[in-house]
Design a protein around this motif. Structure first.
Motif, mmCIF file in Angstrom:
data_model
loop_
_atom_site.group_PDB
_atom_site.id
_atom_site.type_symbol
_atom_site.label_atom_id
_atom_site.label_comp_id
_atom_site.label_asym_id
_atom_site.label_seq_id
_atom_site.Cartn_x
_atom_site.Cartn_y
_atom_site.Cartn_z
ATOM 1 N N PHE A 46 0.821 -1.209 0.000
ATOM 2 C CA PHE A 46 0.000 0.000 0.000
ATOM 3 C C PHE A 46 0.857 1.262 0.000
ATOM 4 C CE2 PHE A 46 -3.439 -2.859 1.364
ATOM 5 C CZ PHE A 46 -4.470 -2.390 0.547
ATOM 6 N N ALA A 47 1.981 1.221 0.686
ATOM 7 C CA ALA A 47 2.893 2.372 0.710
ATOM 8 C C ALA A 47 3.461 2.628 -0.681
ATOM 9 C CB ALA A 47 4.033 2.118 1.695
ATOM 10 N N GLY A 48 3.836 1.565 -1.384
ATOM 11 C CA GLY A 48 4.366 1.705 -2.736
ATOM 12 C C GLY A 48 3.328 2.270 -3.686
ATOM 13 N N GLY A 49 2.104 1.781 -3.611
ATOM 14 C CA GLY A 49 1.029 2.281 -4.459
ATOM 15 C C GLY A 49 0.742 3.751 -4.210
ATOM 16 N N LEU A 54 0.069 12.404 -18.737
ATOM 17 C CA LEU A 54 1.050 12.404 -17.651
ATOM 18 C C LEU A 54 1.011 11.111 -16.838
ATOM 19 C CD1 LEU A 54 0.641 16.081 -16.382
ATOM 20 C CD2 LEU A 54 2.577 15.144 -17.664
ATOM 21 N N TYR A 55 -0.086 10.349 -16.991
ATOM 22 C CA TYR A 55 -0.214 9.088 -16.267
ATOM 23 C C TYR A 55 -0.221 7.882 -17.205
ATOM 24 C CZ TYR A 55 -0.874 11.101 -11.644
ATOM 25 O OH TYR A 55 -0.661 11.748 -10.445
ATOM 26 N N ARG A 56 0.313 8.066 -18.422
ATOM 27 C CA ARG A 56 0.406 6.949 -19.360
ATOM 28 C C ARG A 56 1.370 5.896 -18.811
ATOM 29 N NH1 ARG A 56 2.246 9.352 -23.972
ATOM 30 N NH2 ARG A 56 0.150 9.716 -24.769
ATOM 31 N N GLY A 57 0.890 4.666 -18.699
ATOM 32 C CA GLY A 57 1.725 3.584 -18.168
ATOM 33 C C GLY A 57 1.600 3.407 -16.670
ATOM 34 N N VAL A 58 0.671 4.129 -16.029
ATOM 35 C CA VAL A 58 0.559 4.018 -14.570
ATOM 36 C C VAL A 58 0.011 2.659 -14.143
ATOM 37 C CG1 VAL A 58 -1.801 4.956 -14.323
ATOM 38 C CG2 VAL A 58 -0.117 5.282 -12.485
ATOM 39 N N ALA A 59 -0.818 2.027 -15.007
ATOM 40 C CA ALA A 59 -1.407 0.729 -14.644
ATOM 41 C C ALA A 59 -0.341 -0.340 -14.408
ATOM 42 C CB ALA A 59 -2.410 0.285 -15.713
ATOM 43 N N PRO A 60 0.577 -0.585 -15.379
ATOM 44 C CA PRO A 60 1.627 -1.575 -15.088
ATOM 45 C C PRO A 60 2.525 -1.157 -13.931
ATOM 46 C CG PRO A 60 2.038 -0.471 -17.195
ATOM 47 C CD PRO A 60 0.657 -0.122 -16.777
ATOM 48 N N SER A 61 2.650 0.170 -13.706
ATOM 49 C CA SER A 61 3.444 0.646 -12.564
ATOM 50 C C SER A 61 2.808 0.191 -11.253
ATOM 51 C CB SER A 61 3.554 2.170 -12.574
ATOM 52 O OG SER A 61 4.340 2.610 -13.641
ATOM 53 N N LEU A 62 1.491 0.336 -11.175
ATOM 54 C CA LEU A 62 0.784 -0.071 -9.956
ATOM 55 C C LEU A 62 0.776 -1.591 -9.815
ATOM 56 C CD1 LEU A 62 -2.236 2.416 -9.960
ATOM 57 C CD2 LEU A 62 -0.316 2.382 -8.366
ATOM 58 N N TYR A 63 0.559 -2.289 -10.944
ATOM 59 C CA TYR A 63 0.596 -3.758 -10.890
ATOM 60 C C TYR A 63 1.957 -4.246 -10.400
ATOM 61 C CZ TYR A 63 -3.557 -3.487 -13.903
ATOM 62 O OH TYR A 63 -4.789 -3.203 -14.430
#
Length: 257
Positions: free
Chosen positions: A129-132, A189-198
């Motif tokens: 949760f901290a990382g997210g 500005l948030y392109r690619g955030v999904a794999p970052s969160l995964y």
């Protein structure tokens, strides 16, 4: 003599300020400073990694040492730190938020769910949760860092892009922010955030899990040894990164579009 006295008084003043700071503020400052120093030290390797991940053909074919030679020849020492300003600007709040929220989530879970206990599961959940949380607050700077590092001086591909679409070339952090926002808005500005969160949920969770687990096996008299902490942190980061690396590659490729 007078100068030494003033220096001693100044040191005592700063010690007093630090002691007066709440725990979360100390964690925020410590995490931010440590993150900024670490990113700057490994910036040359990070630049080459991004060029590999984003499939720049002229670098993939010559390998790691060939890439170092090429950057040194075409861009000089500054080339190894292209995009590092954005990286540090991101990593300071990212690391600060990461470590601060980890401790806060950990305390909150202990208070709210006392039956969970203080073990690996707690470290895994709090770390995830901290990382997210840290990623969501600092992601645009990570995207800017990738876009800046992706640019290569003397690249024929880049020169071709410049002649066709000049806005693909960024002069700095603010210029990159401005052009990306004008081109695609907040979503850009948030392109690619999904794999970052995964990736960050298992990565951050595993990193803290491995770190805390290794510390539990360290003799009591060695727990405060800085080298022991360094080794534990390095191995934990390595293991966490290895498990989630494919998602990091996907993120970088989406960011460079």
């Amino acid at each position: 003599m007078e100068k030494k006295r003033e220096e001693r008084e100044m040191g005592m003043f700063f010690d007093g300020v630090i002691e007066a700071m709440p725990v979360f503020a100390k964690e925020l400052v410590a995490g931010g400073v440590a993150g900024g120093i670490a990113k700057t030290v490994v910036a040359p390797l990070e630049r080459v990694k991004i060029l590999f991940q984003t499939r720049r053909e002229e670098f993939q074919s010559i390998g790691l040492f060939g890439s170092f030679k090429k950057i040194a020849k075409t861009e000089g020492v500054r080339g190894f730190y292209r995009g590092n300003g954005a990286s540090v600007a991101r990593i300071v709040p990212y690391a600060a938020l990461h470590y601060m929220t980890y401790e806060q989530y950990r305390r909150w879970i202990i208070v709210t769910f006392p039956d969970v206990g203080r073990g690996p599961v707690l470290d895994l959940v709090a770390g995830s949760f901290a990382g997210g949380t840290a990623v969501l607050f600092t992601y645009p700077l990570d995207l800017v860092r990738t876009k800046l590092a992706y640019q290569v001086v003397g690249s024929s591909k880049l020169n071709a892009q410049m002649s066709i679409k000049n806005e693909l070339v960024y002069k700095g952090i603010l210029d990159c922010f401005s052009k990306t926002y004008k081109e695609a808005g907040i979503r850009g500005l948030y392109r690619g955030v999904a794999p970052s969160l995964y990736g960050i949920f298992p990565y951050a969770g595993l990193k803290f899990y491995f770190y805390e687990e290794m510390k539990r096996h360290v003799p009591v008299e060695q727990k405060k040894n800085i080298m022991v902490k360094l080794v534990c942190g390095s191995v934990a980061g390595l293991l966490g990164q290895t498990f989630t690396y494919p998602l990091d590659v996907v993120r970088r490729q989406m960011q460079s579009l």
